[in-house]
Design a protein around this motif. Structure first.
Motif, PDB file in Angstrom:
ATOM      1  N   PRO A  87     -30.348 109.231 153.094  1.00  0.00           N
ATOM      2  CA  PRO A  87     -31.715 108.769 152.828  1.00  0.00           C
ATOM      3  C   PRO A  87     -32.536 108.549 154.098  1.00  0.00           C
ATOM      4  O   PRO A  87     -33.728 108.893 154.131  1.00  0.00           O
ATOM      5  N   LYS A  88     -31.919 108.000 155.140  1.00  0.00           N
ATOM      6  CA  LYS A  88     -32.671 107.744 156.376  1.00  0.00           C
ATOM      7  C   LYS A  88     -33.080 109.047 157.062  1.00  0.00           C
ATOM      8  O   LYS A  88     -34.209 109.182 157.556  1.00  0.00           O
ATOM      9  N   MET A  89     -32.169 110.020 157.115  1.00  0.00           N
ATOM     10  CA  MET A  89     -32.495 111.293 157.748  1.00  0.00           C
ATOM     11  C   MET A  89     -33.554 112.045 156.945  1.00  0.00           C
ATOM     12  O   MET A  89     -34.443 112.679 157.506  1.00  0.00           O
ATOM     13  N   HIS A  90     -33.458 111.967 155.622  1.00  0.00           N
ATOM     14  CA  HIS A  90     -34.457 112.625 154.783  1.00  0.00           C
ATOM     15  C   HIS A  90     -35.819 111.975 154.964  1.00  0.00           C
ATOM     16  O   HIS A  90     -36.853 112.660 155.029  1.00  0.00           O
ATOM     17  N   VAL A 145     -36.140 103.662 151.054  1.00  0.00           N
ATOM     18  CA  VAL A 145     -34.991 103.529 151.959  1.00  0.00           C
ATOM     19  C   VAL A 145     -34.736 102.066 152.293  1.00  0.00           C
ATOM     20  O   VAL A 145     -33.585 101.614 152.361  1.00  0.00           O
ATOM     21  N   THR A 146     -35.796 101.295 152.498  1.00  0.00           N
ATOM     22  CA  THR A 146     -35.627  99.898 152.911  1.00  0.00           C
ATOM     23  C   THR A 146     -35.331  98.958 151.739  1.00  0.00           C
ATOM     24  O   THR A 146     -34.690  97.919 151.933  1.00  0.00           O
ATOM     25  N   SER A 147     -35.799  99.318 150.527  1.00  0.00           N
ATOM     26  CA  SER A 147     -35.611  98.415 149.392  1.00  0.00           C
ATOM     27  C   SER A 147     -34.548  98.900 148.408  1.00  0.00           C
ATOM     28  O   SER A 147     -34.002  98.094 147.646  1.00  0.00           O
ATOM     29  N   GLY A 148     -34.282 100.200 148.415  1.00  0.00           N
ATOM     30  CA  GLY A 148     -33.349 100.750 147.438  1.00  0.00           C
ATOM     31  C   GLY A 148     -33.931 100.882 146.048  1.00  0.00           C
ATOM     32  O   GLY A 148     -33.232 101.253 145.102  1.00  0.00           O
ATOM     33  N   ASN A 149     -35.219 100.607 145.896  1.00  0.00           N
ATOM     34  CA  ASN A 149     -35.891 100.681 144.602  1.00  0.00           C
ATOM     35  C   ASN A 149     -36.130 102.152 144.236  1.00  0.00           C
ATOM     36  O   ASN A 149     -36.875 102.860 144.916  1.00  0.00           O
ATOM     37  N   GLU A 150     -35.524 102.611 143.159  1.00  0.00           N
ATOM     38  CA  GLU A 150     -35.604 104.014 142.762  1.00  0.00           C
ATOM     39  C   GLU A 150     -37.020 104.450 142.401  1.00  0.00           C
ATOM     40  O   GLU A 150     -37.339 105.637 142.460  1.00  0.00           O
ATOM     41  N   THR A 151     -37.861 103.487 141.997  1.00  0.00           N
ATOM     42  CA  THR A 151     -39.232 103.852 141.648  1.00  0.00           C
ATOM     43  C   THR A 151     -39.954 104.475 142.833  1.00  0.00           C
ATOM     44  O   THR A 151     -40.714 105.437 142.688  1.00  0.00           O
ATOM     45  N   TYR A 152     -39.697 103.936 144.040  1.00  0.00           N
ATOM     46  CA  TYR A 152     -40.355 104.486 145.229  1.00  0.00           C
ATOM     47  C   TYR A 152     -39.842 105.884 145.558  1.00  0.00           C
ATOM     48  O   TYR A 152     -40.584 106.714 146.090  1.00  0.00           O
ATOM     49  N   LEU A 167     -48.880 108.788 153.377  1.00  0.00           N
ATOM     50  CA  LEU A 167     -48.616 107.872 152.258  1.00  0.00           C
ATOM     51  C   LEU A 167     -47.310 108.213 151.552  1.00  0.00           C
ATOM     52  O   LEU A 167     -46.597 107.306 151.090  1.00  0.00           O
ATOM     53  N   VAL A 168     -46.957 109.503 151.447  1.00  0.00           N
ATOM     54  CA  VAL A 168     -45.655 109.873 150.893  1.00  0.00           C
ATOM     55  C   VAL A 168     -44.538 109.353 151.795  1.00  0.00           C
ATOM     56  O   VAL A 168     -43.508 108.860 151.327  1.00  0.00           O
ATOM     57  N   ALA A 169     -44.739 109.436 153.113  1.00  0.00           N
ATOM     58  CA  ALA A 169     -43.748 108.903 154.055  1.00  0.00           C
ATOM     59  C   ALA A 169     -43.604 107.389 153.891  1.00  0.00           C
ATOM     60  O   ALA A 169     -42.486 106.853 153.959  1.00  0.00           O
ATOM     61  N   VAL A 170     -44.701 106.698 153.638  1.00  0.00           N
ATOM     62  CA  VAL A 170     -44.652 105.249 153.402  1.00  0.00           C
ATOM     63  C   VAL A 170     -43.855 104.953 152.127  1.00  0.00           C
ATOM     64  O   VAL A 170     -43.020 104.033 152.095  1.00  0.00           O
ATOM     65  N   MET A 171     -44.105 105.728 151.084  1.00  0.00           N
ATOM     66  CA  MET A 171     -43.376 105.520 149.822  1.00  0.00           C
ATOM     67  C   MET A 171     -41.869 105.722 150.007  1.00  0.00           C
ATOM     68  O   MET A 171     -41.066 104.923 149.520  1.00  0.00           O
TER      69      MET A 171
END
Length: 433
Positions: A122-125, A40-47, A31-35
């Motif tokens: 971000p993608k590698m992380h 990464v896909t939305s750029g939303n800092e909340t995630y 679930l952390v990986a999903v968040m």
């Protein structure tokens, strides 16, 4: 109490305590990986904040869980040397792969994830946390395949007084082991889902970080609902496998004493083990047990009386644990379903939010009940049909030695448990930085 009983008690205590940490590690890693993927896909800092916050709780649980698992490895040599000598050729190879491949991969990339926030793209992380999640669950797979051999021994030959590996492919494709895997991993996601839902509900009741915990709540709701439904479906398939491979366990799970076709299932039962009958059998559903066990309402289901008394599992503990697991699983579907229905206005339902807070421990209990069914229901065998538990204990170990190590183990686990609860509670209350 003799050395055999204390050794069984010690291994049970170590396994059950270790398994408090395992489900949350397996489920929360995904679930952390999903968040983080959403970030990464939305750029939303909340995630991103969500991945960091829930990731911190994952790390606390992971670190303490590793410590509690170490003692299990030692007990195979100290308390269960005869068992280790008998199946070491098979069991050892599976645990070696788990340790040298899955666990080291998980441990390496968890460090990359912790220290790589400002050093990797971000993608590698994000890839690092997915590797951690995949490796964690692969670790679970190898351990469950090892347990699957104990439940349904395959791919072996008996030589020189021990079980030796004859076909590694049969061992790693053992259907019983895979059924356990597809039951335990979704159940772990239920633990993680309700963990997130409960903590989020606590904050929503107080109006703190509302946007953050509403988004977190959605992740928890979808995980809890989807995997509660999946686990119920897979549990039926797993029951089919148990009926084929371990009919005595199935009979104990249902307190089914007489072999019969069109076997009913009773909504209310109270077993009387001494007299080999049920004190109460109320609200029968004709043919349901046959249908659930063999997908055929007319199928014959073996009763416990068909098995010698010394080959029957403890009926009452197996029966009650199975009922508790199924009852809790049903409750999870109901609660997750209600939360999903009002997911856009949860703050209008404070009673539901309070219920979700108090539900946090229940998926853990369901896991424990499930393992009691799996392990106690396999008795008196440590390797089903091949080796009795009484034959696997170390011959040289004494009652005093096991009693002392059991007391030390329980003391250490109480301290670790208190530390885990304290740290999780402390950082869960703080909320996101």
């Amino acid at each position: 109490m003799d050395a055999l009983f204390l050794s069984r008690l010690q291994f049970a205590a170590a396994t059950m305590f270790h398994f408090i940490f395992v489900p949350l590690t397996l489920g929360l890693s995904i679930l952390v990986a999903v968040m983080e993927t959403k970030y990464v896909t939305s750029g939303n800092e909340t995630y991103k904040k969500m991945a960091k916050f829930w990731g911190k709780l994952f790390l606390i649980n992971f670190a303490l869980g590793v410590v509690t698992g170490i003692t299990l490895e030692f007990q195979f040599g100290t308390n269960w040397s005869r068992y280790s000598a008998y199946v070491g050729d098979i069991f050892g190879s599976l645990l070696a792969i788990e340790a040298t491949v899955a666990f080291f991969l998980e441990s390496t990339f968890i460090a990359v994830w912790v220290f790589g926030w400002d050093k990797l793209s971000p993608k590698m992380h994000c890839a690092a946390i997915w590797i951690v999640a995949i490796a964690s669950n692969l670790s679970g797979l190898w351990i469950l395949l090892a347990n699957g051999f104990m439940q349904n021994p395959v791919g072996y030959t008996l030589q020189n007084g021990r079980a030796e590996l004859a076909n590694f492919l049969d061992v790693i494709t053992n259907p019983f082991g895979w059924m356990q895997f597809f039951h335990v991993i979704p159940a772990s996601l239920i633990v993680a889902g309700f963990f997130i839902m409960g903590i989020s509900a606590w904050h929503l009741l107080r109006g703190s970080h509302t946007d953050f915990f509403q988004k977190s709540m959605r992740v928890g709701i979808y995980a809890a609902l989807i995997f509660s439904l999946f686990t119920a479906f897979e549990g039926h398939m797993h029951g089919n496998e148990v009926a084929q491979v371990q009919p005595a366990k199935l009979a104990a799970m249902e307190a089914h004493w007489e072999t019969t076709d069109y076997a009913p299932m009773y909504l209310l039962q109270i077993p009387d083990v001494k007299n080999e009958e049920n004190l109460i059998e109320a609200f029968p559903i004709p043919g349901l047990l046959s249908l659930l066990a063999f997908n055929d309402p007319s199928a014959t289901v073996q009763g416990l009386k068909d098995f010698p008394k010394d080959q029957r599992p403890p009926v009452m503990l197996t029966f009650l644990s199975f009922r508790a697991m199924v009852g809790l699983g049903t409750l999870f579907i109901v609660l997750a379903g209600l939360a999903w229905l009002v997911r856009n206005r949860l703050t209008d339902y404070p009673m539901l939010l309070k219920a979700l807070v108090w539900t946090i421990p229940l998926p853990y209990l369901a896991h424990q009940f499930g393992w009691i069914v799996a392990e106690v229901g396999r008795q008196p065998w440590v390797v089903y049909g091949l080796m009795r538990t009484s034959e696997g204990v170390s011959p040289a170990v004494t009652t005093t030695q096991v009693g002392f190590s059991l007391a030390a183990l329980v003391g250490m686990y109480l301290l670790l448990g208190a530390a885990d609860i304290f740290l999780l509670f402390k950082y869960a209350r703080k909320g996101p930085q």
